[in-house]
Design an enzyme around this catalytic site. Structure first.
Site, PDB file in Angstrom:
ATOM      1  CD  GLU A   1      58.890  41.219  62.674  1.00  0.00           C
ATOM      2  OE1 GLU A   1      58.669  40.332  61.841  1.00  0.00           O
ATOM      3  OE2 GLU A   1      58.151  42.204  62.844  1.00  0.00           O
TER       4      GLU A   1
ATOM      5  CE1 TYR B   1      68.191  41.753  56.356  1.00  0.00           C
ATOM      6  CE2 TYR B   1      68.031  40.601  58.456  1.00  0.00           C
ATOM      7  CZ  TYR B   1      67.713  40.699  57.113  1.00  0.00           C
ATOM      8  OH  TYR B   1      66.921  39.752  56.523  1.00  0.00           O
TER       9      TYR B   1
HETATM   10  C1  LIG Z   1      71.492  35.852  55.901  1.00  0.00           C
HETATM   11  C2  LIG Z   1      71.673  35.515  54.412  1.00  0.00           C
HETATM   12  C3  LIG Z   1      70.399  35.964  53.665  1.00  0.00           C
HETATM   13  C4  LIG Z   1      72.898  36.252  53.871  1.00  0.00           C
HETATM   14  O1  LIG Z   1      72.980  36.021  52.473  1.00  0.00           O
HETATM   15  P1  LIG Z   1      74.373  36.201  51.656  1.00  0.00           P
HETATM   16  O2  LIG Z   1      74.034  36.295  50.207  1.00  0.00           O
HETATM   17  O3  LIG Z   1      75.312  35.155  52.072  1.00  0.00           O
HETATM   18  O4  LIG Z   1      74.874  37.622  52.193  1.00  0.00           O
HETATM   19  P2  LIG Z   1      75.993  38.554  51.519  1.00  0.00           P
HETATM   20  O5  LIG Z   1      76.976  37.732  50.759  1.00  0.00           O
HETATM   21  O6  LIG Z   1      75.311  39.649  50.778  1.00  0.00           O
HETATM   22  O7  LIG Z   1      76.709  39.120  52.836  1.00  0.00           O
HETATM   23  C5  LIG Z   1      76.930  40.496  53.046  1.00  0.00           C
HETATM   24  C6  LIG Z   1      77.607  40.684  54.393  1.00  0.00           C
HETATM   25  O8  LIG Z   1      76.738  40.220  55.452  1.00  0.00           O
HETATM   26  C7  LIG Z   1      77.553  39.643  56.490  1.00  0.00           C
HETATM   27  N1  LIG Z   1      77.334  38.187  56.564  1.00  0.00           N
HETATM   28  C8  LIG Z   1      76.619  37.418  55.704  1.00  0.00           C
HETATM   29  N2  LIG Z   1      76.627  36.135  56.104  1.00  0.00           N
HETATM   30  C9  LIG Z   1      77.385  36.081  57.220  1.00  0.00           C
HETATM   31  C10 LIG Z   1      77.770  35.032  58.090  1.00  0.00           C
HETATM   32  N3  LIG Z   1      77.407  33.749  57.871  1.00  0.00           N
HETATM   33  N4  LIG Z   1      78.523  35.349  59.160  1.00  0.00           N
HETATM   34  C11 LIG Z   1      78.921  36.614  59.401  1.00  0.00           C
HETATM   35  N5  LIG Z   1      78.593  37.669  58.592  1.00  0.00           N
HETATM   36  C12 LIG Z   1      77.828  37.400  57.526  1.00  0.00           C
HETATM   37  C13 LIG Z   1      78.995  39.910  56.085  1.00  0.00           C
HETATM   38  O9  LIG Z   1      79.333  41.205  56.569  1.00  0.00           O
HETATM   39  C14 LIG Z   1      78.872  39.897  54.574  1.00  0.00           C
HETATM   40  O10 LIG Z   1      79.950  40.552  53.930  1.00  0.00           O
HETATM   41  P3  LIG Z   1      81.320  39.737  53.629  1.00  0.00           P
HETATM   42  O11 LIG Z   1      80.936  38.434  53.021  1.00  0.00           O
HETATM   43  O12 LIG Z   1      82.050  40.654  52.691  1.00  0.00           O
HETATM   44  O13 LIG Z   1      81.977  39.579  54.964  1.00  0.00           O
HETATM   45  C15 LIG Z   1      71.905  33.977  54.208  1.00  0.00           C
HETATM   46  O14 LIG Z   1      72.912  33.548  55.114  1.00  0.00           O
HETATM   47  C16 LIG Z   1      70.662  33.124  54.395  1.00  0.00           C
HETATM   48  O15 LIG Z   1      69.902  32.894  53.439  1.00  0.00           O
HETATM   49  N6  LIG Z   1      70.454  32.640  55.624  1.00  0.00           N
HETATM   50  C17 LIG Z   1      69.284  31.790  55.910  1.00  0.00           C
HETATM   51  C18 LIG Z   1      67.988  32.583  55.852  1.00  0.00           C
HETATM   52  C19 LIG Z   1      68.013  33.768  56.794  1.00  0.00           C
HETATM   53  O16 LIG Z   1      68.519  33.694  57.905  1.00  0.00           O
HETATM   54  N7  LIG Z   1      67.442  34.892  56.320  1.00  0.00           N
HETATM   55  C20 LIG Z   1      67.322  36.091  57.100  1.00  0.00           C
HETATM   56  C21 LIG Z   1      66.101  35.991  57.934  1.00  0.00           C
HETATM   57  S1  LIG Z   1      65.791  37.494  58.800  1.00  0.00           S
END
Ligand SMILES: CC(C)(COP(=O)(O)OP(=O)(O)OC[C@H]1O[C@@H](n2cnc3c(N)ncnc32)[C@H](O)[C@@H]1OP(=O)(O)O)[C@@H](O)C(=O)NCCC(=O)NCCS
Length: 150
Positions: A109, A121
């Site tokens: 979720e 995702y």
């Molecule tokens: C969501 C989260 C886990 C992503 O972690 P991350 O290590 O930055 O993700 P990745 O580097 O593996 O990103 C892979 C792809 O996801 C997408 N993505 C990740 N963050 C993004 C952002 N801020 N905006 C748009 N697309 C995004 C992009 O397609 C990205 O590829 P790219 O960087 O080549 O464009 C991180 O932002 C986070 O910890 N957020 C707070 C906690 C949270 O929301 N967790 C999920 C709860 S369901």
């Protein structure tokens, strides 16, 4: 920023101080007691990503498996380490391990407003399977349910 290749290891009770610090950056952090309880749950799985050089905690995820279905509860990456493929590495690892363990489908979720998670995702092959009205509190928000066949 360039992609990093973190180590991915099981998360243990001794890692919780760092996990709690990282969690404090995000909404709805769990308490230490909740984490300790989660680490002991049958069917529970928890992995952490660490920097290969410094050993710093970069991110983590956790969830639980019941039968052939699993649910992702938490995924977070340190604010300073985002957009470097760490969540992708953690999720890919979890999907591989779960599939090898006989899990057929992974659910999760997320807040409707969480565009970063939604983009991540979707890119990882999840699709929306439903909406849970008013699922989140503090702040109140609907949840999107997403699933991926492993
Ligand atoms: C969501 C989260 C886990 C992503 O972690 P991350 O290590 O930055 O993700 P990745 O580097 O593996 O990103 C892979 C792809 O996801 C997408 N993505 C990740 N963050 C993004 C952002 N801020 N905006 C748009 N697309 C995004 C992009 O397609 C990205 O590829 P790219 O960087 O080549 O464009 C991180 O932002 C986070 O910890 N957020 C707070 C906690 C949270 O929301 N967790 C999920 C709860 S369901």
């Amino acid at each position: 920023m360039s992609t990093v290749d973190p180590t991915i290891e099981p998360l243990r009770e001794g890692d919780l101080s760092e996990v709690l610090q990282l969690e404090a950056e995000n909404p709805s952090p769990w308490s230490r007691a909740l984490w300790v309880d989660e680490l002991r749950q049958p069917g529970g799985w928890q992995w952490q990503a660490r920097d290969r050089g410094t050993g710093d905690l970069l991110g983590f995820l956790c969830g639980r498996t019941v039968g052939s279905e699993a649910e992702l509860f938490k995924l977070a990456v340190a604010a300073s380490g985002r957009r470097r493929g760490i969540a992708t590495a953690l999720l890919a690892h979890a999907c591989r391990m779960l599939r090898n363990g006989g899990v057929a489908v992974l659910y999760l979720e997320l807040r409707c407003s969480n565009e970063a998670a939604m983009a991540l995702y979707t890119r990882m092959g999840f699709s929306i399977s439903g909406v849970r009205k008013g699922y989140y509190t503090d702040p109140g928000e609907d949840a999107l349910v997403m699933m991926k066949r492993l």
